[in-house]
Design an enzyme around this catalytic site. Structure first.
Site, PDB file in Angstrom:
ATOM      1  N   PHE A 157       0.827  -1.209   0.000  1.00 21.26           N
ATOM      2  CA  PHE A 157       0.000   0.000   0.000  1.00 21.26           C
ATOM      3  C   PHE A 157       0.862   1.260   0.000  1.00 21.26           C
ATOM      4  O   PHE A 157       0.642   2.182   0.769  1.00 21.26           O
ATOM      5  CB  PHE A 157      -0.942  -0.014   1.202  1.00 21.26           C
ATOM      6  CG  PHE A 157      -2.228   0.733   0.985  1.00 21.26           C
ATOM      7  CD1 PHE A 157      -3.147   0.310   0.047  1.00 21.26           C
ATOM      8  CD2 PHE A 157      -2.538   1.857   1.741  1.00 21.26           C
ATOM      9  CE1 PHE A 157      -4.341   0.990  -0.150  1.00 21.26           C
ATOM     10  CE2 PHE A 157      -3.727   2.543   1.555  1.00 21.26           C
ATOM     11  CZ  PHE A 157      -4.627   2.109   0.608  1.00 21.26           C
ATOM     12  N   GLY A 158       1.855   1.275  -0.898  1.00 18.26           N
ATOM     13  CA  GLY A 158       2.631   2.482  -1.113  1.00 18.26           C
ATOM     14  C   GLY A 158       1.921   3.418  -2.065  1.00 18.26           C
ATOM     15  O   GLY A 158       0.692   3.378  -2.204  1.00 18.26           O
ATOM     16  N   ARG A 159       2.687   4.266  -2.743  1.00 18.29           N
ATOM     17  CA  ARG A 159       2.078   5.269  -3.624  1.00 18.29           C
ATOM     18  C   ARG A 159       1.149   4.648  -4.666  1.00 18.29           C
ATOM     19  O   ARG A 159       0.026   5.105  -4.873  1.00 18.29           O
ATOM     20  CB  ARG A 159       3.176   6.064  -4.341  1.00 18.29           C
ATOM     21  CG  ARG A 159       4.011   6.984  -3.465  1.00 18.29           C
ATOM     22  CD  ARG A 159       4.983   7.743  -4.351  1.00 18.29           C
ATOM     23  NE  ARG A 159       5.852   8.643  -3.618  1.00 18.29           N
ATOM     24  CZ  ARG A 159       7.059   8.306  -3.153  1.00 18.29           C
ATOM     25  NH1 ARG A 159       7.511   7.074  -3.356  1.00 18.29           N
ATOM     26  NH2 ARG A 159       7.806   9.178  -2.489  1.00 18.29           N
ATOM     27  N   ILE A 160       1.646   3.605  -5.347  1.00 15.33           N
ATOM     28  CA  ILE A 160       0.859   3.033  -6.438  1.00 15.33           C
ATOM     29  C   ILE A 160      -0.335   2.262  -5.889  1.00 15.33           C
ATOM     30  O   ILE A 160      -1.445   2.338  -6.435  1.00 15.33           O
ATOM     31  CB  ILE A 160       1.737   2.152  -7.337  1.00 15.33           C
ATOM     32  CG1 ILE A 160       2.895   2.982  -7.920  1.00 15.33           C
ATOM     33  CG2 ILE A 160       0.908   1.559  -8.475  1.00 15.33           C
ATOM     34  CD1 ILE A 160       3.911   2.165  -8.696  1.00 15.33           C
ATOM     35  N   THR A 241       1.224  -5.451 -11.832  1.00 17.52           N
ATOM     36  CA  THR A 241       1.980  -4.391 -12.510  1.00 17.52           C
ATOM     37  C   THR A 241       3.223  -4.035 -11.702  1.00 17.52           C
ATOM     38  O   THR A 241       3.820  -2.982 -11.922  1.00 17.52           O
ATOM     39  CB  THR A 241       1.120  -3.123 -12.695  1.00 17.52           C
ATOM     40  OG1 THR A 241       0.615  -2.709 -11.405  1.00 17.52           O
ATOM     41  CG2 THR A 241      -0.039  -3.374 -13.635  1.00 17.52           C
ATOM     42  N   ARG A 243       6.379  -6.381 -10.016  1.00 15.36           N
ATOM     43  CA  ARG A 243       7.567  -7.060 -10.514  1.00 15.36           C
ATOM     44  C   ARG A 243       7.206  -8.504 -10.814  1.00 15.36           C
ATOM     45  O   ARG A 243       6.457  -9.151 -10.083  1.00 15.36           O
ATOM     46  CB  ARG A 243       8.713  -7.000  -9.490  1.00 15.36           C
ATOM     47  CG  ARG A 243       9.455  -5.669  -9.460  1.00 15.36           C
ATOM     48  CD  ARG A 243      10.248  -5.462 -10.751  1.00 15.36           C
ATOM     49  NE  ARG A 243      10.994  -4.211 -10.744  1.00 15.36           N
ATOM     50  CZ  ARG A 243      10.572  -3.088 -11.281  1.00 15.36           C
ATOM     51  NH1 ARG A 243       9.370  -3.024 -11.851  1.00 15.36           N
ATOM     52  NH2 ARG A 243      11.327  -2.010 -11.253  1.00 15.36           N
ATOM     53  N   GLU A 272      11.751 -11.703 -17.724  1.00 16.26           N
ATOM     54  CA  GLU A 272      11.556 -10.858 -18.908  1.00 16.26           C
ATOM     55  C   GLU A 272      12.820 -10.810 -19.775  1.00 16.26           C
ATOM     56  O   GLU A 272      13.932 -10.768 -19.244  1.00 16.26           O
ATOM     57  CB  GLU A 272      11.177  -9.439 -18.468  1.00 16.26           C
ATOM     58  CG  GLU A 272       9.832  -9.381 -17.769  1.00 16.26           C
ATOM     59  CD  GLU A 272       9.436  -7.953 -17.404  1.00 16.26           C
ATOM     60  OE1 GLU A 272      10.051  -6.998 -17.919  1.00 16.26           O
ATOM     61  OE2 GLU A 272       8.504  -7.793 -16.615  1.00 16.26           O
ATOM     62  N   HIS A 290       5.193  -5.019 -20.147  1.00 12.15           N
ATOM     63  CA  HIS A 290       5.755  -4.091 -19.162  1.00 12.15           C
ATOM     64  C   HIS A 290       5.470  -2.638 -19.563  1.00 12.15           C
ATOM     65  O   HIS A 290       6.378  -1.820 -19.759  1.00 12.15           O
ATOM     66  CB  HIS A 290       7.265  -4.312 -19.018  1.00 12.15           C
ATOM     67  CG  HIS A 290       7.790  -3.919 -17.672  1.00 12.15           C
ATOM     68  ND1 HIS A 290       8.725  -4.661 -16.981  1.00 12.15           N
ATOM     69  CD2 HIS A 290       7.519  -2.859 -16.868  1.00 12.15           C
ATOM     70  CE1 HIS A 290       9.012  -4.077 -15.826  1.00 12.15           C
ATOM     71  NE2 HIS A 290       8.288  -2.979 -15.745  1.00 12.15           N
ATOM     72  N   GLY A 292       3.549  -0.450 -17.675  1.00 13.91           N
ATOM     73  CA  GLY A 292       3.031   0.314 -16.546  1.00 13.91           C
ATOM     74  C   GLY A 292       3.336   1.796 -16.593  1.00 13.91           C
ATOM     75  O   GLY A 292       2.476   2.640 -16.334  1.00 13.91           O
TER      76      GLY A 292
END
Length: 325
Positions: A157-160, A241, A243, A272, A290, A292
């Site tokens: 629950f960080g910025r993104i 979205t 890693r 990847e 990738h 995002g």
């Protein structure tokens, strides 16, 4: 006048960000195979004062502490840095910066897009038309899953993660539950229509959609494994979205094929650009390469943030976005 610092970009950047760099540095751009080969890395750390890697780079151990190394800062083009050995960088005296914040909205938008695409069969419907498989409207054709009002579970629950909660709660009336390593201010969570649960499994069992927004690498490798997929509802969808190595792709393939999960929307992959060979065969899986942060303005802003960190470093000033772990 002292010579300008030499900087190597390991991949091409948006034009405006490169132009800003060239006003203050001597800039070269690697134009060979990607990711940049190990031999090129070992030469580059002896020739350049700074290198700007990206998530695709596989940085050899000697790049951090070779006796002849000239490189003293890695200006990472991206917020995630699990491709950088921070312990080796610290012992080798190599400073690392990253680009937090500027890609928050673009990545959250992408996660919402994947959620809608897999739940409503948007990508599958597009394929049907292009392949000439659509025979016309009927009441039972391509029935998807209702998104509005469904429960969203967020891991990290960080910025993104917070931006995702905001979009889904206020845009789609979704109750939001989340797991985070540290305690989140209850007032902040409440303002986003979200509730922090005691355990990750509590989130997985409650959610109709699970969206991953935690760092990769370390203890988070294969955080989503066979047991975690079993903890989810069979009707639930996984969105990633963050890693690729957070998800055990072999276990995910089994869950999608066996009916343990309804579907998945993936923007990142474990190895990847290699993708598990079974994933493209699954019609209940939406795959993106990738994307995002892939808007012109976001990628430009990321490059400009790398530039500001390098400029501060070479001017002897504190880095705006130093990675300190």
């Amino acid at each position: 006048m002292a010579a300008q610092p030499r900087v190597l970009l390991t991949t091409p950047w948006p034009t405006r960000a490169v132009e800003a760099m060239r006003e203050h540095f001597e800039v070269d751009i690697h134009d060979g195979p990607l990711p940049m080969p190990e031999a090129k890395w070992l030469d580059a750390v002896q020739e350049y004062d700074a290198i700007a890697p990206t998530v695709i780079d596989q940085i050899p151990a000697a790049a951090y502490h070779g006796a002849q190394n000239r490189t003293k800062i890695l200006g990472n083009f991206g917020v995630g840095y699990n491709h950088i050995d921070m312990a080796a960088a610290n012992t080798g005296g190599v400073v690392v910066s990253n680009t937090p914040g500027v890609l928050t909205d673009a990545t959250a938008d992408q996660a919402v897009g994947l959620m809608l695409a897999v739940a409503r069969g948007i990508s599958l419907g597009d394929w049907k038309i292009r392949a000439g498989q659509w025979k016309g409207w009927n009441p039972t054709d391509s029935l998807g899953t209702h998104v509005t009002g469904a429960t969203l579970g967020i891991i990290g629950f960080g910025r993104i993660g917070q931006a995702m909660a905001k979009r889904c709660h206020f845009g789609f009336d979704m109750p939001v539950v989340f797991h985070n390593r540290s305690k989140i201010d209850p007032a902040l969570a409440q303002a986003l229509g979200a509730k922090q649960l005691d355990s990750m499994d509590d989130v997985l069992s409650a959610a109709d959609f699970v969206s991953l927004h935690c760092p990769g690498g370390g203890g988070n490798r294969h955080l989503m494994n066979a047991d975690r997929f079993k903890a989810m509802k069979p009707s639930a969808f996984l969105i990633n979205t963050a890693r690729g190595d957070i998800v055990d792709e072999a276990a995910l393939v089994h869950a999608l094929k066996s009916g343990e999960l309804a579907g998945a929307g993936l923007d990142v992959f474990e190895d990847e650009p290699r993708v598990h060979p079974e994933l493209p065969k699954l019609l209940n899986c939406v795959l993106n390469p990738h994307l995002g942060s892939a808007t012109e303005s976001t990628r430009t802003d990321m490059g400009l943030m790398v530039f500001r960190n390098l400029l501060a470093f070479f001017n002897g000033q504190p880095l705006p976005n130093a990675v300190t772990q």
